[in-house]
Enzyme design. Structure first.
Site, short mmCIF file in Angstrom:
data_model
loop_
_atom_site.label_atom_id
_atom_site.label_comp_id
_atom_site.label_asym_id
_atom_site.label_seq_id
_atom_site.Cartn_x
_atom_site.Cartn_y
_atom_site.Cartn_z
N PRO A 7 0.83 -1.21 0.00
CA PRO A 7 0.00 0.00 0.00
C PRO A 7 0.86 1.25 0.00
O PRO A 7 1.91 1.31 0.64
CB PRO A 7 -0.77 -0.11 1.31
CG PRO A 7 0.16 -0.85 2.22
CD PRO A 7 0.95 -1.80 1.35
N CYS A 98 2.84 2.93 9.50
CA CYS A 98 2.83 4.24 8.84
C CYS A 98 3.52 5.29 9.72
O CYS A 98 3.11 5.51 10.86
CB CYS A 98 1.40 4.68 8.54
SG CYS A 98 1.32 6.32 7.76
N ARG A 225 7.46 1.63 -3.08
CA ARG A 225 8.00 2.72 -3.89
C ARG A 225 8.69 2.19 -5.15
O ARG A 225 8.56 2.79 -6.22
CB ARG A 225 8.98 3.55 -3.06
CG ARG A 225 8.33 4.33 -1.92
CD ARG A 225 9.35 5.11 -1.12
NE ARG A 225 10.30 4.23 -0.47
CZ ARG A 225 11.53 4.58 -0.08
NH1 ARG A 225 11.96 5.81 -0.30
NH2 ARG A 225 12.32 3.72 0.53
#
Length: 314
Positions: A7, A98, A225
């Protein structure tokens, strides 16, 4: 080898998942997170984030999609996990990794790494609320600042009954600095837990993937990424494909543009395509000139026109 498309908040939406899973042999996708506070979120929130729910929780190319939840209240997390499962989610993933300040200041994401007991309660509540056949997984970093904290965190998640664990091999303080990657901790975790592990962090090409496997002993990898830097990264790792050419990337940008403009997120297109450029520029120097042309544009048509003009000159 198993490759998971991870994600990325604000970038890896369902349209990007469609494109990347059609051109790569990914085994699993995880959505951007659903932020859970003190309520059971309505159905439309889940369908907006994960329209694949209406198609067996799979992308068009058949790759299963897990829904990621982020929050700190065990009861509300459990209620939302159960609801997502009821809507047809392939699996539930819990975000404890996160590092964003806006998330952490309200005790979400990586902020919970300081509280293994609370992580245990969240995972246990969700596991008990979700039907047994639907996996409940978690994603963590190694700790807030001290990577040694990872062992207590992993133990809490294992004791709570999770089915799988993704480890981003940096602390929260390590951010996304390449120098902070500590794959060796995943190898140590592997020796201490029975949980199936997925290794994550600093996987940009096939060589990185192999080094990660060699260091960690883990053959399930999550790419995030790197999947935007090199849009065919999954197949570069799995099948030793060469990176896409710049002309192929430009065509992909136009495919993405058509999907976004015709989809339900066209108003977000200018920002999202610029975000994608920020990744592409790291792997494709040719992207810099095109990015300079679209950087100040704020509406769809002129951006698409610039990309089309660029393609005609290749």
């Amino acid at each position: 080898m198993r490759i998971v498309l991870g994600p990325m908040e604000g970038v890896l939406d369902h349209l990007m998942r469609e494109i990347l899973t059609e051109m790569n042999d990914y085994d699993l996708c995880v959505t951007e997170f659903v932020r859970v506070v003190h309520q059971l979120l309505p159905k439309h929130v889940y369908y907006r984030l994960c329209p694949e729910l209406q198609h067996g929780s799979r992308t068009r190319s058949g790759v299963p999609v897990n829904i990621q939840l982020l929050g700190q209240d065990p009861d509300w997390m459990a209620e939302n996990a159960a609801f997502a499962a009821e809507l047809g989610a392939h699996g539930i993933d819990l975000n404890f990794g996160c590092p964003a300040k806006t998330v952490n200041k309200s005790k979400g994401g990586a902020a919970l790494l300081e509280f293994p007991e609370l992580i245990y309660q969240v995972v246990k509540a969700c596991r008990e609320a979700v039907p047994e056949q639907i996996p409940v997984s978690a994603k963590i970093r190694l700790g807030l600042e001290n990577p040694q904290d990872c062992f207590e965190i992993v133990d809490a998640i294992e004791q709570a009954g999770a089915n799988e664990l993704t480890v981003h091999a940096r602390t929260k303080a390590g951010g996304y600095k390449a120098s902070e990657i500590k794959w060796e901790y995943i190898q140590q975790i592997r020796q201490k837990t029975h949980l199936p592990l997925i290794a994550n962090g600093e996987i940009w090409d096939a060589a990185d993937a192999q080094r990660c496997i060699d260091v960690t002993g883990v053959e399930s990898l999550m790419v995030c990424r790197g999947a935007l830097n090199r849009p065919n990264l999954g197949n570069m790792i799995k099948h030793n494909h060469t990176p896409l050419s710049w002309s192929q990337i430009v065509e992909l940008l136009l495919v993405y543009s058509r999907c976004e403009v015709n989809g339900d997120k066209s108003k977000y297109y200018p920002n999202r395509v610029k975000q994608w450029f920020s990744y592409l520029r790291q792997a494709y120097p040719q992207a810099n000139a095109l990015f300079r042309e679209i950087r100040t544009l704020t509406t769809v048509e002129p951006i698409v026109e610039r990309i089309q003009h660029h393609q005609s000159e290749l």
